[in-house]
Design an enzyme around this catalytic site. Structure first.
Site, PDB file in Angstrom:
ATOM      1  N   ASP A 142       3.961   8.136  -2.094  1.00  0.00           N
ATOM      2  CA  ASP A 142       3.432   7.686  -3.390  1.00  0.00           C
ATOM      3  C   ASP A 142       3.599   6.180  -3.559  1.00  0.00           C
ATOM      4  O   ASP A 142       3.640   5.676  -4.680  1.00  0.00           O
ATOM      5  CB  ASP A 142       4.129   8.423  -4.537  1.00  0.00           C
ATOM      6  CG  ASP A 142       5.631   8.158  -4.569  1.00  0.00           C
ATOM      7  OD1 ASP A 142       6.216   7.904  -3.497  1.00  0.00           O
ATOM      8  OD2 ASP A 142       6.228   8.196  -5.663  1.00  0.00           O
ATOM      9  N   GLU A 143       3.671   5.461  -2.450  1.00  0.00           N
ATOM     10  CA  GLU A 143       3.901   4.014  -2.486  1.00  0.00           C
ATOM     11  C   GLU A 143       2.609   3.257  -2.176  1.00  0.00           C
ATOM     12  O   GLU A 143       1.928   3.551  -1.195  1.00  0.00           O
ATOM     13  CB  GLU A 143       4.977   3.643  -1.475  1.00  0.00           C
ATOM     14  CG  GLU A 143       5.432   2.202  -1.562  1.00  0.00           C
ATOM     15  CD  GLU A 143       6.591   1.910  -0.630  1.00  0.00           C
ATOM     16  OE1 GLU A 143       7.748   1.918  -1.103  1.00  0.00           O
ATOM     17  OE2 GLU A 143       6.350   1.711   0.569  1.00  0.00           O
TER      18      GLU A 143
END
Length: 223
Positions: A142-143
């Site tokens: 989720d980066e």
């Protein structure tokens, strides 16, 4: 004993031979032309297919399969190019690392399919909020990474970071459910916080973890 000499007019025979030769030459020429045309189409088609496949392979190698955003490799390359330009023109560059807060809860409660859909929608929103010259990439999980070339200063970079956080505030509709998420953003600037790709990314990552501990959700790296 006797000898007979028979003479026939050769003009008619010569004309016949010439006509037959011309017909044969035309047939050979047409046959070769058809053969070359067929070979050209086959080679052109194969070349086009190979070129298209090469482009597809290159795109897949440099883009995230889920969101179709640039991946970590392409992001590093673009940051490197931006730094090279910044050194010549003496302009700042901002690099951001953005992490979606509580994303693991979405995966754990709704499943990975919902998490994947959330990432795809988030990528679209982030891309729409940036300039054409900017880059948003999915670095993994989720980066996300964001590159702002020719940013004015840290204040301008923070303004963009807050804009990105804001576009994520509106609820996402995932499989009929409304989800709200927030993001933490860390910022590092060239040349103030680093002069190479790895230093800037590492310091933006440090700032991002600091941002998770503050209500504003956005921090500039501080030495």
């Amino acid at each position: 004993e006797g000898a007979v000499q028979l003479a026939l007019p050769y003009a008619a025979i010569e004309a016949g031979v010439r006509g037959d030769t011309l017909k044969m030459s035309l047939l050979i020429f047409l046959g070769l032309a058809l053969l070359y045309t067929a070979l050209f189409r086959i080679v052109a088609g194969a070349s086009s297919a190979l070129r298209l496949q090469a482009e597809v392979n290159e795109h897949q190698a440099l883009h995230d399969a889920l969101t179709d955003l640039p991946n970590r490799t392409l992001f590093h390359d673009r940051v490197g190019l931006a730094l090279a330009t910044a050194r010549r023109e003496h302009t700042p560059v901002a690099v951001m690392i953005m992490d979606l807060d509580r994303f693991k809860e979405v995966n754990d409660t709704l499943g990975h399919a919902s998490g994947d859909e959330l990432l795809k929608q988030a990528g679209v929103r982030l891309r729409s909020a940036l300039r054409e010259s900017d880059t948003v990439a999915r670095l993994g999980g989720d980066e996300f990474g964001v590159l702002l070339p020719r940013v004015v200063d840290s204040t301008a970079a923070v303004s963009v970071a807050r804009k990105l956080r804001k576009v994520l505030e509106e609820p996402f509709t995932i499989h009929g459910l409304a989800l709200q998420i927030e993001a933490s953003v860390g910022i590092a600037l060239y040349p103030e916080h680093g002069e190479d790709v790895q230093s800037l990314l590492q310091r933006a990552d440090v700032a991002m973890y600091v941002a998770k501990e503050h209500p504003g959700g956005c921090e500039v790296y501080a030495r």
